[in-house]
Write an enzyme that holds these catalytic residues in place. Structure first.
Site, mmCIF file in Angstrom:
data_model
loop_
_atom_site.group_PDB
_atom_site.id
_atom_site.type_symbol
_atom_site.label_atom_id
_atom_site.label_comp_id
_atom_site.label_asym_id
_atom_site.label_seq_id
_atom_site.Cartn_x
_atom_site.Cartn_y
_atom_site.Cartn_z
ATOM 1 N N HIS A 197 0.838 -1.213 0.000
ATOM 2 C CA HIS A 197 0.000 0.000 0.000
ATOM 3 C C HIS A 197 0.869 1.259 0.000
ATOM 4 O O HIS A 197 0.442 2.316 0.462
ATOM 5 C CB HIS A 197 -0.947 0.021 1.206
ATOM 6 C CG HIS A 197 -1.721 -1.242 1.381
ATOM 7 N ND1 HIS A 197 -2.858 -1.523 0.662
ATOM 8 C CD2 HIS A 197 -1.488 -2.330 2.168
ATOM 9 C CE1 HIS A 197 -3.310 -2.724 1.016
ATOM 10 N NE2 HIS A 197 -2.493 -3.234 1.917
ATOM 11 N N SER A 248 16.715 16.325 -20.128
ATOM 12 C CA SER A 248 15.714 17.393 -20.136
ATOM 13 C C SER A 248 16.240 18.548 -20.960
ATOM 14 O O SER A 248 17.440 18.845 -20.942
ATOM 15 C CB SER A 248 15.423 17.857 -18.704
ATOM 16 O OG SER A 248 14.723 19.086 -18.700
#
Length: 460
Positions: A169, A293
């Protein structure tokens, strides 16, 4: 005709064209024509040898037919396409092309009348598609799956005992090892690979509605059921004896269902590795000239796994339609499967692009041991599990809630855990074991499970 990838509509034939070159010899229009020409001529050979046809079958005939197959060229394919513009029927155009070719080398031979004898177009097409899938599985898909599994196992074995904080989770949970978490995926993939290898690729050749009507009417003394079986199996395919005009495509649905399951497992894998890179459990080896980038010079993005995830999703989206549509055909057949079948190469192409990206990404990964240990040592609360298990072993009541109050939602340090263990009324040897326990060494059988899998794996 514009050949440059710059003008391709699909990125498969554009941006990614270099990654799918091998598929062009299997799924291109040229390849499809060649497969069908081959099947037509092999069928012609088969029936012309039957004594009931009384064909003078000699070395010249055999050489003529073999040459047409062996020398099939781009020029031949274009000639068929020109004929198709007139006929508006792809398989009939192949028949006319072959009659013309045979006439050139044999003249007005009796064998000319047996081209496409007793066949429906689907007799030829279904066998062509079956061979295309057979070849792609053997030569393209399985080798790439094996390579992915090999690369995963290589990293897993090298790091079989490197501890890692698990997350269920998204929250800290009982530790594992890098090796064990990777082997989970290798096991899943191997299981699907075995199933994929065993899928029977079927074919049929039995006439317009699957009953040999024309063949039986013209030569009733021939056991056409047996001839059909012999011919289909001679191609290395499994014979389907009961069909309508079309082979019902159940095996194609099975084939692509398995492919989709592998793709789904790999989407899961891509996302997990992406997450581990984000957590800095893995670093990526930078390439000197690559840019991450356009504005952030420091970036090394997990682009290989992202690219793979996207292409696997595209492949599975098309597969979803394939496996639902192809087994359904109105009455003895409708044509709606034809245009769908022409996209099987597209499905496999997207998958191949994705597989290549995964392999590329895996080769860039480096395990960041220091970061893994740092994360583990920040979460001593995970030792509540073994502590309460030992306490229950000795009949200490309400251990779960006691440890829950100490650890749940709190920052737990080694001092807190050690202090609590020292307060326990359990045998000294058990207490010593707990005092030696750390998040780093609470690994269960993780490392051993990696070795067990490697020893039992069929892929070495």
């Amino acid at each position: 005709m514009i050949a440059s990838p710059l003008f391709a509509i699909s990125p498969i034939d554009g941006r990614y064209s270099s990654k799918v070159i091998k598929l062009r010899n299997i799924f291109s229009e040229y390849a499809f024509l060649k497969f069908r020409v081959t099947i037509e001529l092999l069928w012609l050979k088969k029936i012309s040898l039957l004594q009931e046809f009384k064909i003078v079958y000699n070395k010249d005939v055999l050489n003529c037919l073999d040459r047409i197959i062996d020398n099939f060229s781009k020029k031949d394919a274009l000639e068929i396409k020109i004929l198709e513009k007139k006929t508006n029927h792809d398989v009939k155009s192949i028949e006319y092309f072959l009659q013309k070719k045979i006439f050139k080398c044999l003249g007005n031979h009796d064998i000319l009348g047996l081209v496409h004898f007793g066949c429906t177009s689907e007799d030829i097409n279904n066998l062509a598609y079956a061979l295309m899938l057979k070849v792609s599985r053997r030569d393209i898909i399985l080798p790439l799956w094996n390579k992915i599994i090999f690369e995963i196992k290589k990293i897993a074995l090298l790091h079989h005992n490197v501890p890692m904080l698990s997350r269920t989770h998204g929250q800290p949970a009982t530790p594992s090892t890098i090796g064990k978490e990777l082997i989970n995926f290798a096991y899943r993939l191997e299981r699907q690979l075995k199933q994929f290898k065993n899928i029977e690729i079927l074919g049929k050749i039995n006439g317009s509605t699957g009953n040999y009507n024309a063949l039986h009417f013209s030569h009733s003394s021939v056991d056409w059921h047996k001839i059909s079986q012999e011919f289909v199996t001679s191609l290395g395919l499994f014979w389907n004896p009961y069909t309508t005009q079309i082979e019902p495509h159940d095996f194609i649905s099975e084939f692509f269902s398995c492919l989709a399951r592998v793709n789904t497992i790999l989407i899961n894998f891509n996302r997990d590795i992406w997450g581990y890179i984000s957590l800095q459990y893995f670093n990526q080896t930078p390439k000197l000239d690559e840019i991450g980038s356009s504005v952030m010079p420091h970036k090394i993005n997990p682009i290989d796994f992202e690219n793979s995830e996207g292409n696997l999703g595209l492949s599975n989206a098309i597969i979803s339609h394939l496996i639902e549509k192809l087994p359904i055909s109105r009455w003895q057949r409708d044509l709606s499967d034809s245009t769908v079948l022409r996209n099987v190469g597209t499905v496999i192409a997207y998958s191949i692009i994705a597989y290549d990206s995964i392999i590329l990404g895996l080769k860039k990964l480096k395990v960041n041991t220091s970061r893994l240990l740092q994360d583990l040592n920040h979460h001593w609360e995970i030792l509540a599990e073994p502590i309460q298990t030992v306490m229950r072993k000795y009949g200490i009541n309400d251990t779960y809630n006691e440890l829950k109050n100490i650890t749940r939602g709190k920052r737990v340090t080694s001092d807190i855990i050690l202090k609590y263990v020292n307060s326990l009324k359990i045998p000294r040897n058990e207490k010593e074991k707990l005092l030696q326990l750390t998040p780093e060494n609470y690994l269960g059988l993780s490392s051993k499970l990696v070795k067990i899998f490697n020893n039992s794996s069929e892929l070495k």
